[in-house]
Write a protein that holds these residues in place. Structure first.
Motif, PDB file in Angstrom:
ATOM      1  N   GLY A   1       0.801  -1.228   0.000  1.00 25.94           N
ATOM      2  CA  GLY A   1       0.000   0.000   0.000  1.00 25.94           C
ATOM      3  C   GLY A   1       0.830   1.272   0.000  1.00 25.94           C
ATOM      4  N   GLU A   2       2.138   1.141  -0.259  1.00 29.15           N
ATOM      5  CA  GLU A   2       3.020   2.318  -0.166  1.00 29.15           C
ATOM      6  C   GLU A   2       2.507   3.496  -0.999  1.00 29.15           C
ATOM      7  N   ALA A   3       2.161   3.252  -2.256  1.00 30.07           N
ATOM      8  CA  ALA A   3       1.766   4.374  -3.130  1.00 30.07           C
ATOM      9  C   ALA A   3       0.505   5.047  -2.610  1.00 30.07           C
ATOM     10  N   LEU A   4      -0.404   4.254  -2.033  1.00 30.24           N
ATOM     11  CA  LEU A   4      -1.636   4.848  -1.509  1.00 30.24           C
ATOM     12  C   LEU A   4      -1.331   5.677  -0.252  1.00 30.24           C
ATOM     13  N   ALA A   5      -0.516   5.114   0.629  1.00 32.75           N
ATOM     14  CA  ALA A   5      -0.159   5.847   1.854  1.00 32.75           C
ATOM     15  C   ALA A   5       0.522   7.164   1.491  1.00 32.75           C
ATOM     16  N   ARG A   6       1.417   7.118   0.519  1.00 35.52           N
ATOM     17  CA  ARG A   6       2.127   8.344   0.111  1.00 35.52           C
ATOM     18  C   ARG A   6       1.150   9.355  -0.487  1.00 35.52           C
ATOM     19  N   ALA A   7       0.267   8.889  -1.362  1.00 35.24           N
ATOM     20  CA  ALA A   7      -0.690   9.804  -1.990  1.00 35.24           C
ATOM     21  C   ALA A   7      -1.548  10.478  -0.921  1.00 35.24           C
ATOM     22  N   GLU A   8      -2.030   9.696   0.045  1.00 29.15           N
ATOM     23  CA  GLU A   8      -2.906  10.258   1.085  1.00 29.15           C
ATOM     24  C   GLU A   8      -2.153  11.266   1.946  1.00 29.15           C
ATOM     25  N   MET A   9      -0.945  10.902   2.340  1.00 28.69           N
ATOM     26  CA  MET A   9      -0.179  11.807   3.219  1.00 28.69           C
ATOM     27  C   MET A   9       0.229  13.076   2.473  1.00 28.69           C
ATOM     28  N   GLU A  10       0.760  12.900   1.278  1.00 30.18           N
ATOM     29  CA  GLU A  10       1.252  14.064   0.520  1.00 30.18           C
ATOM     30  C   GLU A  10       0.128  15.051   0.240  1.00 30.18           C
ATOM     31  N   GLU A  11      -1.021  14.518  -0.216  1.00 30.01           N
ATOM     32  CA  GLU A  11      -2.110  15.431  -0.593  1.00 30.01           C
ATOM     33  C   GLU A  11      -2.707  16.108   0.631  1.00 30.01           C
ATOM     34  N   THR A  12      -2.854  15.377   1.733  1.00 30.24           N
ATOM     35  CA  THR A  12      -3.431  15.992   2.938  1.00 30.24           C
ATOM     36  C   THR A  12      -2.521  17.095   3.466  1.00 30.24           C
ATOM     37  N   LEU A  13      -1.230  16.828   3.564  1.00 29.60           N
ATOM     38  CA  LEU A  13      -0.306  17.838   4.104  1.00 29.60           C
ATOM     39  C   LEU A  13      -0.247  19.060   3.185  1.00 29.60           C
ATOM     40  N   ALA A  14      -0.265  18.819   1.869  1.00 29.54           N
ATOM     41  CA  ALA A  14      -0.216  19.947   0.931  1.00 29.54           C
ATOM     42  C   ALA A  14      -1.481  20.804   1.054  1.00 29.54           C
ATOM     43  N   VAL A  15      -2.636  20.152   1.255  1.00 27.21           N
ATOM     44  CA  VAL A  15      -3.888  20.911   1.423  1.00 27.21           C
ATOM     45  C   VAL A  15      -3.810  21.793   2.670  1.00 27.21           C
ATOM     46  N   ILE A  16      -3.293  21.252   3.772  1.00 23.24           N
ATOM     47  CA  ILE A  16      -3.204  22.044   5.017  1.00 23.24           C
ATOM     48  C   ILE A  16      -2.280  23.251   4.779  1.00 23.24           C
ATOM     49  N   ALA A  17      -1.144  23.005   4.115  1.00 25.41           N
ATOM     50  CA  ALA A  17      -0.199  24.107   3.863  1.00 25.41           C
ATOM     51  C   ALA A  17      -0.840  25.190   2.987  1.00 25.41           C
ATOM     52  N   LYS A  18      -1.669  24.772   2.021  1.00 25.67           N
ATOM     53  CA  LYS A  18      -2.269  25.756   1.109  1.00 25.67           C
ATOM     54  C   LYS A  18      -3.418  26.520   1.780  1.00 25.67           C
ATOM     55  N   LEU A  19      -4.292  25.772   2.495  1.00 22.22           N
ATOM     56  CA  LEU A  19      -5.495  26.412   3.048  1.00 22.22           C
ATOM     57  C   LEU A  19      -5.259  27.088   4.387  1.00 22.22           C
ATOM     58  N   ALA A  20      -4.287  26.563   5.142  1.00 18.39           N
ATOM     59  CA  ALA A  20      -4.160  27.024   6.528  1.00 18.39           C
ATOM     60  C   ALA A  20      -2.692  27.168   6.934  1.00 18.39           C
ATOM     61  N   PRO A  21      -1.976  28.136   6.345  1.00 20.80           N
ATOM     62  CA  PRO A  21      -0.537  28.250   6.634  1.00 20.80           C
ATOM     63  C   PRO A  21      -0.226  28.678   8.069  1.00 20.80           C
ATOM     64  N   ASN A  22      -1.235  29.192   8.801  1.00 21.31           N
ATOM     65  CA  ASN A  22      -0.984  29.563  10.206  1.00 21.31           C
ATOM     66  C   ASN A  22      -1.413  28.469  11.178  1.00 21.31           C
ATOM     67  N   THR A  23      -1.556  27.263  10.662  1.00 22.01           N
ATOM     68  CA  THR A  23      -1.925  26.117  11.498  1.00 22.01           C
ATOM     69  C   THR A  23      -0.922  25.930  12.636  1.00 22.01           C
ATOM     70  N   HIS A  24      -1.437  25.566  13.819  1.00 20.39           N
ATOM     71  CA  HIS A  24      -0.519  25.273  14.936  1.00 20.39           C
ATOM     72  C   HIS A  24      -1.085  24.173  15.835  1.00 20.39           C
ATOM     73  N   LEU A  25      -0.170  23.563  16.589  1.00 17.82           N
ATOM     74  CA  LEU A  25      -0.582  22.547  17.554  1.00 17.82           C
ATOM     75  C   LEU A  25      -1.226  23.277  18.722  1.00 17.82           C
TER      76      LEU A  25
END
Ligand code: HEM
Length: 401
Positions: free
Chosen positions: A354-378
């Motif tokens: 499932g490597e390619a699926l795991a990578r696709a899910e992680m990459e796209e989710t993180l990129a969406v957060i960076a694009k929509l919410a650059p001031n995101t914080h813990l």
């Protein structure tokens, strides 16, 4: 050359390995010897170069032994482990894996990228500027579960039940808490029945989808039983859930903990998403090790490991191996020393399907957060991964801003 004896290798302190800083402890062990001795006579290989040997045909996968050691020798959990490709060897393993690897192919998984992107966008937008959210439950668990549900053609109305089954039955893969066993088994029975219905439906009315393709491929092998065919589908769902969920959480947490790198990522999310995921998977690995049993005498860095010895590569240690990574204890999304095949997905015959699926899910989710919410914080404590075969993520509160 003098053969070194395993009794000279340092003994692992379980308390320290499961303590606050397992990486510091493993670094100490690595500086003493390339191998260490763990619980139940397990030899723990600490260097990345050991992965190839430990996943070679000098070893075999552990089958039902770990469940038998826990007193689980019948029932739905035992039946699942006994029929899953992950816990099988030789021809049995190949027969179970082939139809999956043929149909659950890179093309299908990569084609899920736009879906992962759209889903992440929907989930993050709903939480944007709304204060802290439970990142683990509301985002990181949802992405792998909903994407695999789409691949399997599961209707949206069944999603809530499907999510509960995944959460319960993923526990069957690791050490089973005896108090949770009845609930896990009940969910597994229901889950199996649901997948059996899904398969019956596609046999009656074939579609252009993964299940139909998979069933057509399994039909070519008369030796595959119905239980084996069904178990690989359930196995795919489970193997991709806690692993992707924990990896997504820790990668985001470490990125946010390095504000310079987070800013660089926000400036070029699509250009850096692959590098970010490579480093997140290395820095805090969600799978702690790759365990096997030696079937022949093996020699590892001068030590004799006799046939019959349980042996594991510690991925926590191998992924901080200073022979492979410069400054291994630094989180660095710009590093250029990642090997071509990321060790977090294992090696040899059982390397993750499932490597390619795991990578696709992680990459796209993180990129969406960076694009929509650059001031995101813990918004709460820094999360951590507990010790265990698949390391479970603690709570993680995130504010999307
Ligand atoms: C970041 C996420 C993931 C990580 C770190 C991961 C890691 C691994 C590792 C280390 C193995 C080999 C275990 C061994 O040899 O003992 C493995 C096997 C496997 N993985 Fe993954 N995995 C991930 C995601 C997925 C996904 C998304 C799927 C499918 C949807 C999946 C399905 C499987 C299956 C079916 C196997 C068994 C392969 C076999 O026995 O031949 N994994 N995974």
């Amino acid at each position: 050359m003098t053969r070194l004896s395993l009794s000279d290798a340092p003994e692992i302190s379980f308390e320290r390995e499961a303590g606050d800083d397992p990486h510091a402890y493993l670094r100490e062990l690595r500086e003493q010897a390339p191998l260490a001795r763990g619980m139940f006579g397990m030899v723990v290989a600490l260097r990345q170069r050991h992965l190839e040997l430990v996943t070679s045909d000098l070893t075999r996968q552990i089958e039902t032994e770990t469940k038998l050691m826990q007193g689980i020798n019948s029932g739905p959990i035992f039946d699942f482990i006994e029929a899953a490709m992950l816990f099988a060897n030789g021809e049995t393993h190949q027969r179970r894996r082939n139809p999956v690897s043929r149909t659950f192919a890179f093309k299908l998984m990569d084609a899920m990228r736009p879906r992962a992107e759209a889903l992440a966008r929907e989930l993050v937008t709903a939480r944007l500027h709304r204060g802290p959210c439970d990142f683990v439950g509301e985002i990181a668990a949802q992405i792998p579960a909903r994407i695999i549900a789409e691949i399997l053609g599961i209707p949206a109305s069944d999603l809530p039940t499907f999510l509960v089954w995944i959460a319960d039955t993923a526990e069957a893969l690791g050490f089973v808490d005896p108090e949770r066993r009845p609930k896990i088994e009940q969910s597994l029975v229901e889950f199996n029945a649901y997948v059996a219905d899904l398969m019956a439906d596609r046999r009656r009315s074939p579609r252009q989808d993964f299940i139909t393709d998979y069933l057509n491929t399994t039909a070519k092998d008369p030796d595959l039983t119905e239980i084996e065919i069904r178990t690989q589908v359930v196995g795919l769902i489970l193997a991709g859930s806690d692993t992707t969920r924990g990896s997504l959480c820790m990668t985001l947490a470490h990125l946010l903990n390095h504000p310079d790198q987070w800013r660089q990522f926000c400036a070029d999310p699509d250009g850096l998403k692959k590098a970010v995921v490579d480093e997140g998977l290395r820095f805090d690995p969600v799978v702690s090790g790759v365990p096997r049993i030696a079937v022949k005498d093996m020699e590892i860095d001068g030590y004799l490991v006799p046939a019959g010895t349980p042996i594991a590569v510690s991925l926590l240690s191998a992924l901080r191996d200073p022979d492979v990574y410069g400054e291994p204890d630094q989180f660095d999304i710009h590093r250029t020393d990642h090997p071509r095949w990321h060790p977090i997905f294992g090696g040899g015959a059982h390397r993750c399907v499932g490597e390619a699926l795991a990578r696709a899910e992680m990459e796209e989710t993180l990129a969406v957060i960076a694009k929509l919410a650059p001031n995101t914080h813990l918004s709460g404590a820094f999360p951590n991964l507990a010790s265990g075969a698949i390391r479970q993520i603690s709570a993680m509160q995130v504010t999307f801003a």
